[in-house]
Design a protein around this motif. Sequence first.
Motif, PDB file in Angstrom:
ATOM      1  N   TYR A  27      39.703  44.429  32.341  1.00  0.00           N
ATOM      2  CA  TYR A  27      40.729  43.683  33.103  1.00  0.00           C
ATOM      3  C   TYR A  27      40.342  43.643  34.587  1.00  0.00           C
ATOM      4  O   TYR A  27      40.990  44.290  35.417  1.00  0.00           O
ATOM      5  CB  TYR A  27      42.100  44.359  32.945  1.00  0.00           C
ATOM      6  N   PRO A  28      39.291  42.881  34.914  1.00  0.00           N
ATOM      7  CA  PRO A  28      38.778  42.927  36.295  1.00  0.00           C
ATOM      8  C   PRO A  28      39.778  42.445  37.349  1.00  0.00           C
ATOM      9  O   PRO A  28      39.655  42.809  38.521  1.00  0.00           O
ATOM     10  CB  PRO A  28      37.536  42.032  36.252  1.00  0.00           C
ATOM     11  N   ASP A  29      40.777  41.654  36.950  1.00  0.00           N
ATOM     12  CA  ASP A  29      41.732  41.179  37.956  1.00  0.00           C
ATOM     13  C   ASP A  29      42.915  42.117  38.158  1.00  0.00           C
ATOM     14  O   ASP A  29      43.724  41.916  39.063  1.00  0.00           O
ATOM     15  CB  ASP A  29      42.277  39.797  37.565  1.00  0.00           C
ATOM     16  N   SER A  30      43.032  43.116  37.306  1.00  0.00           N
ATOM     17  CA  SER A  30      44.138  44.064  37.453  1.00  0.00           C
ATOM     18  C   SER A  30      43.660  45.257  38.270  1.00  0.00           C
ATOM     19  O   SER A  30      42.485  45.611  38.241  1.00  0.00           O
ATOM     20  CB  SER A  30      44.584  44.588  36.086  1.00  0.00           C
ATOM     21  N   LEU A  31      44.612  45.879  38.964  1.00  0.00           N
ATOM     22  CA  LEU A  31      44.263  47.117  39.671  1.00  0.00           C
ATOM     23  C   LEU A  31      44.419  48.303  38.734  1.00  0.00           C
ATOM     24  O   LEU A  31      45.272  48.275  37.837  1.00  0.00           O
ATOM     25  CB  LEU A  31      45.221  47.311  40.859  1.00  0.00           C
TER      26      LEU A  31
ATOM     27  N   ILE B 191      35.755  54.878  40.756  1.00  0.00           N
ATOM     28  CA  ILE B 191      36.159  53.903  39.735  1.00  0.00           C
ATOM     29  C   ILE B 191      37.450  53.160  40.093  1.00  0.00           C
ATOM     30  O   ILE B 191      37.512  51.943  40.034  1.00  0.00           O
ATOM     31  CB  ILE B 191      36.389  54.612  38.372  1.00  0.00           C
ATOM     32  N   VAL B 192      38.485  53.927  40.467  1.00  0.00           N
ATOM     33  CA  VAL B 192      39.812  53.314  40.592  1.00  0.00           C
ATOM     34  C   VAL B 192      40.009  52.666  41.965  1.00  0.00           C
ATOM     35  O   VAL B 192      39.198  52.847  42.876  1.00  0.00           O
ATOM     36  CB  VAL B 192      40.940  54.356  40.352  1.00  0.00           C
ATOM     37  N   ASP B 193      41.113  51.935  42.111  1.00  0.00           N
ATOM     38  CA  ASP B 193      41.403  51.276  43.387  1.00  0.00           C
ATOM     39  C   ASP B 193      42.038  52.239  44.381  1.00  0.00           C
ATOM     40  O   ASP B 193      41.747  52.190  45.566  1.00  0.00           O
ATOM     41  CB  ASP B 193      42.313  50.078  43.137  1.00  0.00           C
ATOM     42  N   SER B 194      42.934  53.092  43.887  1.00  0.00           N
ATOM     43  CA  SER B 194      43.555  54.106  44.757  1.00  0.00           C
ATOM     44  C   SER B 194      43.893  55.314  43.914  1.00  0.00           C
ATOM     45  O   SER B 194      44.104  55.195  42.701  1.00  0.00           O
ATOM     46  CB  SER B 194      44.869  53.603  45.358  1.00  0.00           C
ATOM     47  N   ILE B 195      43.970  56.446  44.577  1.00  0.00           N
ATOM     48  CA  ILE B 195      44.394  57.669  43.897  1.00  0.00           C
ATOM     49  C   ILE B 195      45.662  58.154  44.597  1.00  0.00           C
ATOM     50  O   ILE B 195      45.624  58.506  45.783  1.00  0.00           O
ATOM     51  CB  ILE B 195      43.314  58.766  43.995  1.00  0.00           C
ATOM     52  N   ILE B 196      46.766  58.135  43.853  1.00  0.00           N
ATOM     53  CA  ILE B 196      48.000  58.698  44.408  1.00  0.00           C
ATOM     54  C   ILE B 196      48.061  60.130  43.896  1.00  0.00           C
ATOM     55  O   ILE B 196      48.324  60.374  42.716  1.00  0.00           O
ATOM     56  CB  ILE B 196      49.237  57.898  43.948  1.00  0.00           C
TER      57      ILE B 196
ATOM     58  N   LYS C 141      49.217  44.851  45.920  1.00  0.00           N
ATOM     59  CA  LYS C 141      47.839  44.954  45.416  1.00  0.00           C
ATOM     60  C   LYS C 141      46.843  45.041  46.567  1.00  0.00           C
ATOM     61  O   LYS C 141      45.862  45.776  46.494  1.00  0.00           O
ATOM     62  CB  LYS C 141      47.522  43.777  44.489  1.00  0.00           C
ATOM     63  N   PHE C 142      47.137  44.307  47.626  1.00  0.00           N
ATOM     64  CA  PHE C 142      46.252  44.382  48.789  1.00  0.00           C
ATOM     65  C   PHE C 142      46.191  45.813  49.328  1.00  0.00           C
ATOM     66  O   PHE C 142      45.139  46.359  49.624  1.00  0.00           O
ATOM     67  CB  PHE C 142      46.743  43.428  49.890  1.00  0.00           C
ATOM     68  N   VAL C 143      47.367  46.431  49.422  1.00  0.00           N
ATOM     69  CA  VAL C 143      47.452  47.770  49.998  1.00  0.00           C
ATOM     70  C   VAL C 143      46.780  48.809  49.085  1.00  0.00           C
ATOM     71  O   VAL C 143      46.140  49.749  49.546  1.00  0.00           O
ATOM     72  CB  VAL C 143      48.933  48.139  50.273  1.00  0.00           C
ATOM     73  N   LEU C 144      46.914  48.605  47.786  1.00  0.00           N
ATOM     74  CA  LEU C 144      46.358  49.604  46.857  1.00  0.00           C
ATOM     75  C   LEU C 144      44.887  49.363  46.506  1.00  0.00           C
ATOM     76  O   LEU C 144      44.243  50.215  45.907  1.00  0.00           O
ATOM     77  CB  LEU C 144      47.191  49.648  45.576  1.00  0.00           C
TER      78      LEU C 144
END
Length: 359
Positions: free
Chosen positions: A120-124, A154-159, A209-212
Amino acid sequence: MRAIIIGIGQCGTKIADIFSLVDFEALAINTSRGDLEYLKHIPPDRRILIGESIVGGKGVNANPVLGREAMKRDLPMVMKKISSLVGFEDVDIFFLTFGFGGGTGAGGTPVLAEALKEEYPDSLVVAIGALPLKEEGIRPTINAAITIDKLSKIVDSIIAIDNNKLKESNEDISQAYERINYAIVERIASLLALIDVPGEQTLDASDLKFVLRAMGSFATVGYAKADATKIKSLSRLIIRSFENEGLYLDVNIESALYGLVAIHGPPEALKANEIFEALNELTQRIRGKQIFRGFYPDPREREVEVVTLLSGIYESKSIEEIVITAKKYAQEFLKAKEEGESKKKKLLSGLPDFDDIYP
Ligand code: GDP
């Protein structure tokens, strides 16, 4: 805005179960059949047992090598389940919930995250993980440090949620976990609930999504709430949500690249000049100088609620402590192993074989 929550391991599935309670689409993945059965809200057909051929449904006993292997072996089955839940509608964000210090979550989450990114390349893909308590000892710390390293690529953000920061000193651990899990869900859910909702100034899914989308760096969610009639200074309330007591992780907020602030409350309490004053101050304080904002006047409300998200964070004391402790231990462990090996070699060298003695 569509978010799918996937819980991995015991901690992760417990958190995902609460998301399911508040009507999020959620899946649970675990190596332990018993832990999956124990969930209350995720429907049985959304609970996935992995690694049965390796551990027979008994869990991996905090061993991340087994957790990783279990996820790898059953990845096609897991991805099929996810795909049937996703259907034909796009997913904005997959949130993966897990505990950094265990086995199934720590080992399995990076494997799943990588597969989701590919499929799912378009999903975060955003990781939401609980950091181990100091008193749990060295293994959870090592599991956490190595998993942080893997996920950050790998991921976009780590909370990351620091259990140490949230647990009260005299509290029983299972009670503390339950309270912490509810708090995590409440904050993330209140943030997501304000996305795409019409307001005076609206935050939409693309802002979030921009922020994450922050290259695997850290993010944290802050919060502040007060009775509208008792607020002396709205700008102080907003700033408080950004400051350490509002955050789930010890971070240097100045190192953040992006921020997002959502303010919800009765119209007469949302005074524009105070909001702008606070947001200007915060914009100046964070390194990236970009803060997205949403204001939601709501005449039915009596309380003012401020939810903030800080992302692109590179400086966190909670994370540094874990990584430094794990590295130091690993160096000492590897040195002890090497020295032991060389001692053993030296001791055993010069021994003949049986044939030399018994011709
Ligand atoms: P796994 O099932 O093998 O992935 O292991 P767990 O999910 O039990 O992960 C263990 C780690 O997660 C420990 O280091 C705990 O600190 C943390 N943990 C376990 N359960 C919970 C929970 O319910 N809430 C929170 N916040 N942390 C938890």
